[in-house]
Write a protein that holds these residues in place. Structure first.
Motif, PDB file in Angstrom:
ATOM      1  N   LEU A  67      58.877  75.007   2.599  1.00  0.00           N
ATOM      2  CA  LEU A  67      59.580  75.969   1.746  1.00  0.00           C
ATOM      3  C   LEU A  67      60.470  75.256   0.724  1.00  0.00           C
ATOM      4  CD1 LEU A  67      60.612  78.769   4.253  1.00  0.00           C
ATOM      5  CD2 LEU A  67      59.023  78.954   2.336  1.00  0.00           C
ATOM      6  N   THR A  68      61.156  74.220   1.165  1.00  0.00           N
ATOM      7  CA  THR A  68      62.006  73.452   0.260  1.00  0.00           C
ATOM      8  C   THR A  68      61.181  72.786  -0.835  1.00  0.00           C
ATOM      9  OG1 THR A  68      63.579  73.058   2.046  1.00  0.00           O
ATOM     10  CG2 THR A  68      63.717  71.593   0.152  1.00  0.00           C
ATOM     11  N   GLU A  69      60.056  72.230  -0.459  1.00  0.00           N
ATOM     12  CA  GLU A  69      59.185  71.567  -1.438  1.00  0.00           C
ATOM     13  C   GLU A  69      58.646  72.557  -2.462  1.00  0.00           C
ATOM     14  OE1 GLU A  69      57.276  68.822  -3.600  1.00  0.00           O
ATOM     15  OE2 GLU A  69      58.648  68.378  -1.958  1.00  0.00           O
ATOM     16  N   VAL A  70      58.220  73.713  -2.010  1.00  0.00           N
ATOM     17  CA  VAL A  70      57.637  74.709  -2.910  1.00  0.00           C
ATOM     18  C   VAL A  70      58.693  75.262  -3.882  1.00  0.00           C
ATOM     19  CG1 VAL A  70      56.644  77.043  -2.981  1.00  0.00           C
ATOM     20  CG2 VAL A  70      55.745  75.338  -1.388  1.00  0.00           C
ATOM     21  N   HIS A  71      59.893  75.527  -3.356  1.00  0.00           N
ATOM     22  CA  HIS A  71      60.910  76.170  -4.195  1.00  0.00           C
ATOM     23  C   HIS A  71      61.727  75.189  -5.046  1.00  0.00           C
ATOM     24  CE1 HIS A  71      60.223  80.209  -2.838  1.00  0.00           C
ATOM     25  NE2 HIS A  71      60.288  79.823  -1.569  1.00  0.00           N
ATOM     26  N   PHE A  72      62.003  73.988  -4.536  1.00  0.00           N
ATOM     27  CA  PHE A  72      62.923  73.081  -5.230  1.00  0.00           C
ATOM     28  C   PHE A  72      62.289  71.767  -5.681  1.00  0.00           C
ATOM     29  CE2 PHE A  72      65.484  75.574  -2.193  1.00  0.00           C
ATOM     30  CZ  PHE A  72      66.220  76.307  -3.110  1.00  0.00           C
ATOM     31  N   GLN A  73      61.216  71.352  -5.079  1.00  0.00           N
ATOM     32  CA  GLN A  73      60.517  70.103  -5.369  1.00  0.00           C
ATOM     33  C   GLN A  73      61.455  68.893  -5.432  1.00  0.00           C
ATOM     34  OE1 GLN A  73      58.422  71.088  -8.958  1.00  0.00           O
ATOM     35  NE2 GLN A  73      56.855  72.213  -7.846  1.00  0.00           N
TER      36      GLN A  73
END
Length: 118
Positions: A67-73
């Motif tokens: 989720l962190t990768e998808v939203h904030f990269q």
């Protein structure tokens, strides 16, 4: 009155009475309950608590990392800084109540092992 194995496990209490402390130190099980005298040497939880902790933490940490990768990269180093302490802290926090819960469930379903140990 029957003691809930999950209640005794979360509170790390004796599976027989729910009052006495189950551990001496961090993960050493007391030989007998100080409150009711139940012999607790018959437990055999093996690697079960560690396996459950790994599976639970793996699902939570991987889900949060995705989720962190998808939203904030964020960069990879930030992932390492975020998830390594969470994983280590979560493992330490989960190990004790999971071990206590497995001991309480074993006590409930294999009581003859505990009765024969005394």
């Amino acid at each position: 009155m029957s003691v809930s194995p999950f209640g005794a496990g979360i509170r790390c209490r004796c599976p027989a009475c729910g009052r006495g402390a189950l551990f001496r130190g961090f993960l050493s099980v007391v030989p007998e309950c100080a409150a009711c005298g139940q012999d607790l040497r018959a437990h055999e939880e093996g690697d079960g608590p560690a396996v459950f902790a790994i599976l639970l933490l793996g699902a939570v940490v991987v889900g949060l990392a995705l989720l962190t990768e998808v939203h904030f990269q964020p960069p990879l180093w930030l992932h390492a800084v975020l998830w390594a302490p969470l994983t280590l802290g979560g493992a330490v926090a989960l190990l004790r109540p999971l071990k206590a819960t497995l001991i309480a469930l074993q006590y409930r379903h294999r009581r003859e092992d505990y009765d024969a140990a005394g």
